[in-house]
Design an enzyme around this catalytic site. Sequence first.
Site, PDB file in Angstrom:
ATOM      1  N   ASP A   1      30.002  38.750  41.980  1.00 35.98           N
ATOM      2  CA  ASP A   1      29.482  39.083  40.653  1.00 35.98           C
ATOM      3  C   ASP A   1      30.455  38.687  39.556  1.00 35.98           C
ATOM      4  O   ASP A   1      31.654  38.547  39.796  1.00 35.98           O
ATOM      5  CB  ASP A   1      29.231  40.595  40.572  1.00 35.98           C
ATOM      6  CG  ASP A   1      30.483  41.406  40.835  1.00 35.98           C
ATOM      7  OD1 ASP A   1      30.750  42.372  40.109  1.00 35.98           O
ATOM      8  OD2 ASP A   1      31.219  41.064  41.802  1.00 35.98           O
ATOM      9  N   GLU A   2      29.931  38.580  38.362  1.00 35.62           N
ATOM     10  CA  GLU A   2      30.719  38.423  37.132  1.00 35.62           C
ATOM     11  C   GLU A   2      31.849  37.398  37.285  1.00 35.62           C
ATOM     12  O   GLU A   2      33.021  37.726  37.084  1.00 35.62           O
ATOM     13  CB  GLU A   2      31.310  39.797  36.738  1.00 35.62           C
ATOM     14  CG  GLU A   2      30.228  40.799  36.371  1.00 35.62           C
ATOM     15  CD  GLU A   2      30.786  42.141  35.913  1.00 35.62           C
ATOM     16  OE1 GLU A   2      30.285  42.649  34.889  1.00 35.62           O
ATOM     17  OE2 GLU A   2      31.697  42.683  36.585  1.00 35.62           O
TER      18      GLU A   2
END
EC number: 3.2.1.52
Lengths: 548, 403
Positions: free
Chosen positions: A335-336
Amino acid sequence: MWVLGVTERRVMGAFWVLNLVLFLVQVVGIKGAHGIGEHGVRIWPMPLSVSHGHKSLYVGKDFKIMSQGSKYKDASGILKDGFSRFLAVVKGAHVVDGDTSKLDQSRVLQGLNVFISSTKDELQYGIDESYKLLVPSPDKPTYAHLEAQTVYGALHGLQTLSQLCQFNFSSRVIEILMTPWIINDQPRFSFRGLLIDTSRHYQPLPIIKNVIDSMAYAKLNVLHWHIVDTQSFPLEIPSYPKLWDGAYSTSERYTMADAAEIVSYAQKRGINVLAELDVPGHALSWGKGYPSLWPSKDCQEPLDVSNEFTFKVIDGILSDFSKVFKYKFVHLGGDEVNTSCWTLTPHVSKWLKEHSMNESQAYQYFVLQAQKIALLHGYEIVNWEETFNNFGNKLSPKTVVHNWLGGGVAQRVVAAGLRCIVSNQDKWYLDHLDTTWEQFYMNEPLTNITKSEQQKLVIGGEVCMWGETVDASDIQQTIWPRAAAAAERLWTPYDKLAKEAKQVTGRLAHFRCLLNQRGIAAAPLAADTPLTQPGRSAPLEPGSCYLQ
Amino acid sequence: MQAQTVYGALHGLQTLSQLCQFNFSSRVIEILMTPWIINDQPRFSFRGLLIDTSRHYQPLPIIKNVIDSMAYAKLNVLHWHIVDTQSFPLEIPSYPKLWDGAYSTSERYTMADAAEIVSYAQKRGINVLAELDVPGHALSWGKGYPSLWPSKDCQEPLDVSNEFTFKVIDGILSDFSKVFKYKFVHLGGDEVNTSCWTLTPHVSKWLKEHSMNESQAYQYFVLQAQKIALLHGYEIVNWEETFNNFGNKLSPKTVVHNWLGGGVAQRVVAAGLRCIVSNQDKWYLDHLDTTWEQFYMNEPLTNITKSEQQKLVIGGEVCMWGETVDASDIQQTIWPRAAAAAERLWTPYDKLAKEAKQVTGRLAHFRCLLNQRGIAAAPLAADTPLTQPGRSAPLEPGSCYLQ
């Protein structure tokens, strides 16, 4: 049946009307009276099917567990330990010094007969967690009866039984009201999770164990352990022993034996541990011990995609994981990911050019490489949803996509034929202190997913206790009671869930007070007012636990 | 290890436990910096923590967790403020309707539960000081026995004109004496608003008949309660208003419990009475804006220089009033600030830090030790616009030792 005279018919008619009225009152009573007080079913989460009566039984002084008819041999003591814990929580809030031998013995339960059909005690994704609980047993009225396919189903049955027990302040013994109970139960979803984050704040072992205990009370069954992240790397990795130089301090670390202890403690309570190794982002702390994992000294995230060593380390970590974390899945994060350090750092940017990759393709490459490594170690993979959003069709086809960004994602994941875990942050992030328990309760994982074959692809959901502002002092009051609201959403059949959250206020308040009685620092249900936020609020004023 | 009593030995074990740490290389427990030679004893004999189970019921496992944590900081008195206006959770066998004043049937303690608490505490070297606050703070008593109220519309303080009131107090103290074995009992006596006595006809009549004004009736009540407690073999602790209003009338062995502010302890000991210090500006844990530094620096013998007067200060106590404290937040509101006071009460005066900030690291370490033992002690935290010193959550990610 004798012939009735006129007077008798009128009386009998009245009798039947009275019975009909009582029956209706009983039906309405079961469905409607979920408040505090002596009436209504107060089990949390609500079982699949429950019926009860209006009698009561006492729990005998020497209440014991019997399993002669059982195929399961309990070599590892899971059932025995579960029964000890059952007795401890039932007797923990008051001194039970009444003498049951002085009571009407036909109303004293001597023990619990347990029948478990499977001989195996393997805890894994998808095992049968169903149970059937009868109090009393129809053929042995001074015994209760518990049947399950697996020992883990039996543990759930013990949990439910513990919630039927209460201390009687007159007789000073434990009693079970509203017998006879006939309960058939099984979870709606197989994956019912809680995430804890030990990178933003270290959580000592006793605290993690307290969290695991509380998960069992709400029948959650997956502890998603987000072990490492940007801020700290607290876990021992024997293959690469300098990784835990990234811990906050020498004492804020977990040895592999500590990790094994957590897995074992959880397993005894029917809880799987889903270990997460978040890559390539959220990994700054890895470079403390091995700076070559950083793109550069000045640009330290994500992990250096151009460095073969990066993937050797991932391989080593997953190899060490596989010796301790036996859950079928491993979580690889993803993620991210802010890839600017890749393009800004000359040697990495060069590597990208050489491989004809832009940033986005490099991100994909990284995730897929990590997936390949995990597959070689025998794991199935969970990844955060950005991987699906960016290159869903390239993911290993058995990847489970972990939705977190918001609603509407699960339906796209299952439409693409992939499995999904639901944790949409607008409703199921526990660190969002402004999300109310009602919002947690009403968050339906199958929203807009109507086709049955797609519904099956949603394996469950998870509430996330991110650790930025959570340490040992406030973790439990931030998790509970809101996690309990989600726990019912994940366990109870859809048509038995309340259509409006406020209908379960009394029953949830009761469960919250039960948690307190078991030494779990669950917060008041509390309103969202200018003075408090729904998450982690202190009680505003004096009052009964049941009303706060 | 040597000690005069087993309770001294328990303190020694506690200290030894703080010398031990896990070695991550050898995976065994080690003790660094040997050889250790430690001689230790407390500065004050009364080192207390008050908990309040009337404003919020505290389940037994939570009280036990609090007792465990007290032992870690060598506190030795659990002042149990059991009943008050809002609820009456304790079983009183002599007057079984009193606990109808509990919040609910399950939010109650049987006498066996109370005995369990006393026993659990004793095993850890902790005494239990039971409090029966009279005549104020007693509205809940009338739930089961409405004749204890001056009237239905005026429910506090306890009706001084009713002999039954003192029968009930006698019954309660009789039941107390079977379970609470500490030499002292606390009879409260604080914050008494006597207007219901003058406003209620039958009470006002009684006052006239006995030639008492409100103030004299208050004194009468307190002294009557004292007499009853003395007959049950107790020595008495009373909140300071009793001393402030009629100090020279109190039973001479009364221990005065200072709470209103500074400057009181010196007057109490000058009058020859013993004192417990809990000045609210520094040692009230429910005051969330009081910092751990203020807890640490609160010196019980301030302005008390004569040695025979110093001896009359038997110790001090931090107070965890329960208005906004239940099972969810009690430990993080108590710790670490109670630990700061615990050192003030244990450590010899000349070994205390002259500036609180000098002990920041050591207190942070103790706070992390509490966490490692499953005690939800809060970060030391600064007093910032975003947080208050008491019960603050960590503001951001970081090491336990630095927060």
